[in-house]
Every structure is written in structure tokens, then in C-alpha cells.
Design a protein around this motif. Sequence first.
Motif, short mmCIF file in Angstrom:
data_model
loop_
_atom_site.label_atom_id
_atom_site.label_comp_id
_atom_site.label_asym_id
_atom_site.label_seq_id
_atom_site.Cartn_x
_atom_site.Cartn_y
_atom_site.Cartn_z
N ARG A 179 0.83 -1.20 0.00
CA ARG A 179 0.00 0.00 0.00
C ARG A 179 0.86 1.26 0.00
N VAL A 180 1.93 1.25 0.79
CA VAL A 180 2.82 2.40 0.84
C VAL A 180 3.72 2.45 -0.40
N ARG A 181 4.21 1.27 -0.79
CA ARG A 181 5.19 1.19 -1.89
C ARG A 181 4.56 1.50 -3.24
N TYR A 182 3.39 0.96 -3.51
CA TYR A 182 2.76 1.11 -4.82
C TYR A 182 1.47 1.91 -4.80
N GLY A 183 0.76 1.86 -3.69
CA GLY A 183 -0.55 2.51 -3.64
C GLY A 183 -0.53 3.96 -3.23
N LYS A 184 0.66 4.49 -2.94
CA LYS A 184 0.82 5.89 -2.54
C LYS A 184 0.06 6.22 -1.25
N PHE A 185 -0.13 5.22 -0.40
CA PHE A 185 -0.74 5.50 0.89
C PHE A 185 0.30 6.13 1.81
N PRO A 186 -0.08 7.16 2.55
CA PRO A 186 0.90 7.81 3.43
C PRO A 186 1.27 6.90 4.61
N ALA A 187 2.54 6.86 4.90
CA ALA A 187 3.02 6.12 6.07
C ALA A 187 2.92 7.02 7.29
N THR A 188 2.47 6.47 8.38
CA THR A 188 2.27 7.24 9.61
C THR A 188 3.08 6.59 10.74
N PRO A 189 3.30 7.33 11.84
CA PRO A 189 4.00 6.73 12.99
C PRO A 189 3.27 5.48 13.51
N ALA A 190 1.94 5.52 13.51
CA ALA A 190 1.18 4.36 13.99
C ALA A 190 1.42 3.15 13.09
N LEU A 191 1.49 3.37 11.78
CA LEU A 191 1.74 2.27 10.86
C LEU A 191 3.15 1.71 11.06
N CYS A 192 4.11 2.59 11.32
CA CYS A 192 5.47 2.12 11.58
C CYS A 192 5.53 1.27 12.85
N ASP A 193 4.83 1.70 13.89
CA ASP A 193 4.79 0.91 15.12
C ASP A 193 4.15 -0.45 14.88
N GLU A 194 3.09 -0.47 14.09
CA GLU A 194 2.43 -1.75 13.78
C GLU A 194 3.36 -2.66 12.99
N MET A 195 4.09 -2.09 12.03
CA MET A 195 5.03 -2.89 11.25
C MET A 195 6.10 -3.50 12.13
N SER A 196 6.61 -2.74 13.08
CA SER A 196 7.65 -3.25 13.99
C SER A 196 7.10 -4.39 14.85
N ALA A 197 5.87 -4.22 15.35
CA ALA A 197 5.27 -5.27 16.18
C ALA A 197 5.01 -6.53 15.35
N LEU A 198 4.56 -6.37 14.12
CA LEU A 198 4.32 -7.52 13.26
C LEU A 198 5.64 -8.22 12.91
N ALA A 199 6.68 -7.44 12.71
CA ALA A 199 7.98 -8.02 12.39
C ALA A 199 8.48 -8.90 13.54
N GLN A 200 8.31 -8.45 14.75
CA GLN A 200 8.72 -9.25 15.91
C GLN A 200 7.92 -10.55 15.98
N GLU A 201 6.63 -10.46 15.69
CA GLU A 201 5.78 -11.65 15.70
C GLU A 201 6.21 -12.64 14.62
N VAL A 202 6.55 -12.11 13.45
CA VAL A 202 6.97 -12.99 12.36
C VAL A 202 8.31 -13.65 12.68
N GLU A 203 9.25 -12.89 13.20
CA GLU A 203 10.60 -13.42 13.46
C GLU A 203 10.60 -14.54 14.49
N LYS A 204 9.69 -14.49 15.42
CA LYS A 204 9.64 -15.54 16.43
C LYS A 204 8.52 -16.54 16.16
N GLY A 205 7.84 -16.36 15.02
CA GLY A 205 6.67 -17.19 14.75
C GLY A 205 6.99 -18.58 14.25
N GLY A 206 8.21 -18.82 13.76
CA GLY A 206 8.56 -20.14 13.25
C GLY A 206 7.78 -20.47 11.99
N GLU A 207 7.65 -21.73 11.72
CA GLU A 207 6.91 -22.16 10.53
C GLU A 207 5.43 -21.91 10.72
N ALA A 208 4.77 -21.51 9.64
CA ALA A 208 3.32 -21.26 9.73
C ALA A 208 2.58 -22.58 9.79
#
Length: 208
Positions: A179-208
Motif C-alpha cells: 500500500r505504501v510502496r505502490y498505492g501511494k498510501f501515506p506512512a504514519t507513525p502508527a503504521l510504523c509501530d504496527e510494522m515493527s510489532a508484526l515483524a517481531q511476531e513474524v521473526e519468532k513465529g517459526g513455521e506457519a
Amino acid sequence: MPVRTDQIMSNDSLAASLFQGHDYNRSLVGDSLVWQEQWPSMSPEPTEQTDYIGRFFDSIIDFLASVPTAVYALIGVVLAACLAYWIYRSRLFYANPEVGDGNWDEDAEDIYAVDVDSELDKARRQNDYAAIVRYVYLHTLRVLDESHRIDWRIYKTPSQYSSEFAHPAFATMTRHFLRVRYGKFPATPALCDEMSALAQEVEKGGEA
């Protein structure tokens, strides 16, 4: 007084008197006799324009027929090579170099061509929210590749990685990134915080 056709057909003497002294090239039409040469032609003569068009298409057909088959094969190979090169250069990631809040350079999504961690720290210091979203996602891709949960390739799309690692948090990260890369949606501080939280969940999530 006009003579009806049925009267002529039933009265030989009447027919003889009508046609006596006349050239048989004439024809009976309605109530009068007209010359056949005066009849309108059923097939109009071709005009100069139609004749020119016909000669033009004939010349094209003759030219194409004279070209050797090897030439067509060579043209096909060249076109296929150009198409393959265009697909390689586009890489889908690089379709739009400037979107969102920041600038996107040629190697933006090559996770091994840039120092992702250093660029992420720099983006956070500058409050470049679009860059934060980008580098958080690229950092996650690198972690997944190094842990063999995805097989990273420069030409692959984010959707392909989501299929390889079908984790809900990673799917959400991918949507935000696109959405940010191609859809020209503005990135916000809240979106950055959500991305960081999701990244932590993914990194420790193991195999799906």
C-alpha cells in the motif's frame, strides 16, 4: 396506347408488327423499347482509388511472401529477448521508483545490496515513515531468508513471499508494504509501530 405483355404473347401478328423493322438487340422494358447498351451496368468499373488500394495490398502480400522464413524466426527471437529483458528489469518491485513519503532507489528492495539495519536506523532518526515501513519489511525478508523460511530472489514479488511463508502477521506486513510502496498510501507513525510489532511476531513465529 401501351401494349400489355400478355397481349403480345397471345397474338403473333401483334408481336410481329411491334418488332418489325427493329433490331433484336433491343429489349422490351415496361411500355417502351430501349437499347440494351443503355442498360446500367451491374458491375461498376473500378475507380482509380480502389485500383490503387488493391495494388497496395498486392504489393504487401508479394513482399511478405518474398521474405525468407529465417527472417521471421530472427524477428521472433529478438522480440522474445526484448520481452524477457523488460520483465527482468521491471522486477515488479521497481515498477514505480517514487511513491509514498520517500524516494525509492533502484536497489531499494535488494536485501543484500544495502545495509538494511543501518538504513532503518537512519530512517527512524529522520522520521522518514515511508522508509521505515520499507526497511522493516526488507529486514523481515532477510530474517526469513536466512532462516530458510523463504527462498529470496530479487525478481520475486511480495505476494510470492507471502505464499511461501503463509503467516498472518507476515501477510499483514506485506499488505502494508504494498500500500505504501505502490498505492501511494501515506506512512504514519502508527503504521510504523504496527510494522515493527508484526515483524517481531513474524521473526519468532517459526513455521506457519
